[in-house]
Enzyme design. Structure first.
Site, PDB file in Angstrom:
ATOM      1  N   THR A  44      11.947 -28.959  23.018  1.00  0.00           N
ATOM      2  CA  THR A  44      12.051 -28.604  21.597  1.00  0.00           C
ATOM      3  C   THR A  44      12.801 -29.690  20.818  1.00  0.00           C
ATOM      4  OG1 THR A  44      12.138 -26.287  22.230  1.00  0.00           O
ATOM      5  CG2 THR A  44      12.843 -26.805  19.999  1.00  0.00           C
ATOM      6  N   HIS A  47      10.561 -32.527  20.137  1.00  0.00           N
ATOM      7  CA  HIS A  47       9.684 -32.254  18.984  1.00  0.00           C
ATOM      8  C   HIS A  47      10.420 -32.567  17.681  1.00  0.00           C
ATOM      9  CE1 HIS A  47       6.405 -30.409  21.152  1.00  0.00           C
ATOM     10  NE2 HIS A  47       7.243 -29.604  21.782  1.00  0.00           N
TER      11      HIS A  47
HETATM   12 ZN   LIG Z   1      15.576 -25.437  25.353  1.00  0.00          ZN
END
Ligand SMILES: [Zn+2]
Ligand SMILES: [Zn+2]
Length: 346
Positions: A44, A47
């Site tokens: 994440t 990203h």
């Molecule tokens: Zn995580």
């Protein structure tokens, strides 16, 4: 606590991040301040760092990102009773509302109003992080900080693998990023008879072997469906843990699952994926599950016990450590895929 601290700030709506001196966060009466000792980089975070379509639609810079960590409590709000100064802790990263229909029935992990630490709020890529005490998870004193920092993603692996029966069953983990690799270890610990790991990256397949995979398949070199059929006497596997998010790999998973099997999907494909529902799900009587977050706090208890007992050893999967200042090296490695978990130390 007053003063300044080092933090990795997502400073603009574009690629990268910046090391900045920012104010140490002030806690509210139901919060604690934690001195961060180790924080690991998640997909994440990559990203957000690379600023893809998802980040563009979700994230509001400037703010401190990062959500996986371990540290020590250095300040406690006046209304906090569950933890104390000096406790070594990590945290559940979903901040939930406790009021929606899901929360009211104990399904906090699918709260309709979930906020994620380091995505929707200030995170832990910093010397200090302030969090609601209710989210804090106490660690054993002898758990190394880097190991403790990966409990949150390990929770994703545990939630996925243990979402159904595993003992004596055949399991395929498709996609061997850090969570996939940990899923291999969890499936092994839970008594799976075969754990087959599928990926395109040799480095990560080696890590899957170290975590206990009975067979690894490089999908660049072999057809994983044919090989899995060979390994299972033509039946296919009982359980698929889908961690790749890739449309081709996902379809292969649905081809290699046996009739009556389970497909548990943790990955987040960026676009809608086409599947042969008639032949690969309905006629096969397959159960498909979406897996999000960690059960609060069943999964945390399972993670804690699996680590404490030594049933799962995550150390082979933690491949790199850097000081917080060298975050760019860590992100470059994550982007290259030539690593397991990368841990930053403030
Ligand atoms: Zn995580
Ligand atoms: Zn809720």
């Amino acid at each position: 606590m007053n003063g300044k601290m080092k933090a990795i700030v997502k400073h603009h709506r574009g690629y990268g991040a910046e090391l900045q001196m920012v104010d140490i966060p002030q806690i509210k009466e139901d919060e604690v301040l934690i001195k961060v000792k180790a924080t690991s980089i998640c997909g994440t975070d990559v990203h957000i760092y690379t600023w893809d379509e998802w980040s563009e639609s979700r994230v509001n810079p400037p703010y401190v990102f990062g959500h996986e960590f371990a540290g020590e409590i250095v300040e406690v709000g006046s209304k906090v009773s569950n933890v104390a100064m000096g406790d070594q802790v990590s945290a559940e990263t979903h901040i939930v509302c406790y009021e929606c229909p899901q929360c009211l029935t104990g399904d906090y992990h699918i709260c309709k109003n979930t906020k994620i630490i380091g995505v929707d709020t200030h995170g832990c890529f910093a010397e200090y992080v302030a969090l609601p005490a209710v989210n804090v998870w106490k660690n054993p004193k002898d758990m190394p900080y880097d190991v403790a920092s990966v409990q949150e993603p390990m929770g994703n692996a545990v939630h996925t693998v243990l979402a159904g029966d595993v003992a004596g069953k055949t399991v395929a983990v498709i996609g061997c990023g850090p969570i996939g690799i940990m899923a291999v270890g969890v499936a092994k610990a839970a008594g799976a008879s075969q754990v087959i790991a599928v990926d395109l990256n040799e480095y990560r397949l080696d890590l899957a072997t170290k975590m206990g995979a009975t067979t690894v398949i490089n999908a660049k070199e072999n057809n994983p469906v044919d090989l899995v059929m060979e390994l299972t006497d033509g039946n296919g596997v009982d359980v698929i843990c889908e961690m790749s998010g890739h449309p081709i790999a996902m379809n292969q998973g649905f081809k290699m699952v046996t009739n009556g099997g389970r497909v548990s999907i943790l990955s987040l494909p960026v676009r809608p994926v086409e599947l042969d529902i008639t032949n690969d799900i309905v006629f096969k009587g397959v159960t498909v599950q979406g897996i999000t977050g960690r059960k609060m706090y069943t999964t945390w208890q399972q993670v804690s016990r699996l680590l404490k007992s030594g049933q799962v050893d995550v150390k082979p999967m933690i491949t790199h450590h850097f000081p917080l200042e060298d975050f760019e090296k860590g992100f470059d490695l994550m982007i290259s895929g030539q690593c397991g978990k990368v841990v930053l130390q403030p």
